[in-house]
Design a protein around this motif. Sequence first.
Motif, mmCIF file in Angstrom:
data_model
loop_
_atom_site.group_PDB
_atom_site.id
_atom_site.type_symbol
_atom_site.label_atom_id
_atom_site.label_comp_id
_atom_site.label_asym_id
_atom_site.label_seq_id
_atom_site.Cartn_x
_atom_site.Cartn_y
_atom_site.Cartn_z
ATOM 1 N N VAL A 1 0.856 -1.187 0.000
ATOM 2 C CA VAL A 1 0.000 0.000 0.000
ATOM 3 C C VAL A 1 0.890 1.234 0.000
ATOM 4 N N HIS A 2 0.593 2.184 -0.873
ATOM 5 C CA HIS A 2 1.304 3.463 -0.862
ATOM 6 C C HIS A 2 0.278 4.555 -0.586
ATOM 7 N N VAL A 3 0.443 5.238 0.548
ATOM 8 C CA VAL A 3 -0.492 6.283 0.973
ATOM 9 C C VAL A 3 0.224 7.627 0.904
ATOM 10 N N ILE A 4 -0.429 8.604 0.291
ATOM 11 C CA ILE A 4 0.120 9.961 0.222
ATOM 12 C C ILE A 4 -0.864 10.904 0.891
ATOM 13 N N LEU A 5 -0.399 11.585 1.920
ATOM 14 C CA LEU A 5 -1.201 12.598 2.606
ATOM 15 C C LEU A 5 -0.643 13.958 2.202
#
Length: 95
Positions: free
Chosen positions: A37-41
């Motif tokens: 999973v790659h999460v960008i905030l």
Amino acid sequence: MQINLTGHHVDITESLRNYVHEKFEKLERHFDHINNVHVILSVEKLRQSAEAKLNVNGGEIFANAETEDMYSAIDSLIDKLDRQVIKHKEKMIRH
């Protein structure tokens, strides 16, 4: 499941990191074939956005959400991903 968390114009605090991990654990209960999973905030003026790309067996799932609060953006993102993961799981079962 490995989660890569990236922040654009936002510091990833320990509480934010824990919140994201906690939410994705709930997602993993529905579908355990999530590999990466790659999460960008990110924060742009008054808009807080969260986006994620899931590598799952049989493809990729992408979703993003924008609100005025980072935590609600993450909640909205998880809701969208949850629907897509369930749809993907049903597709996998049919084939």
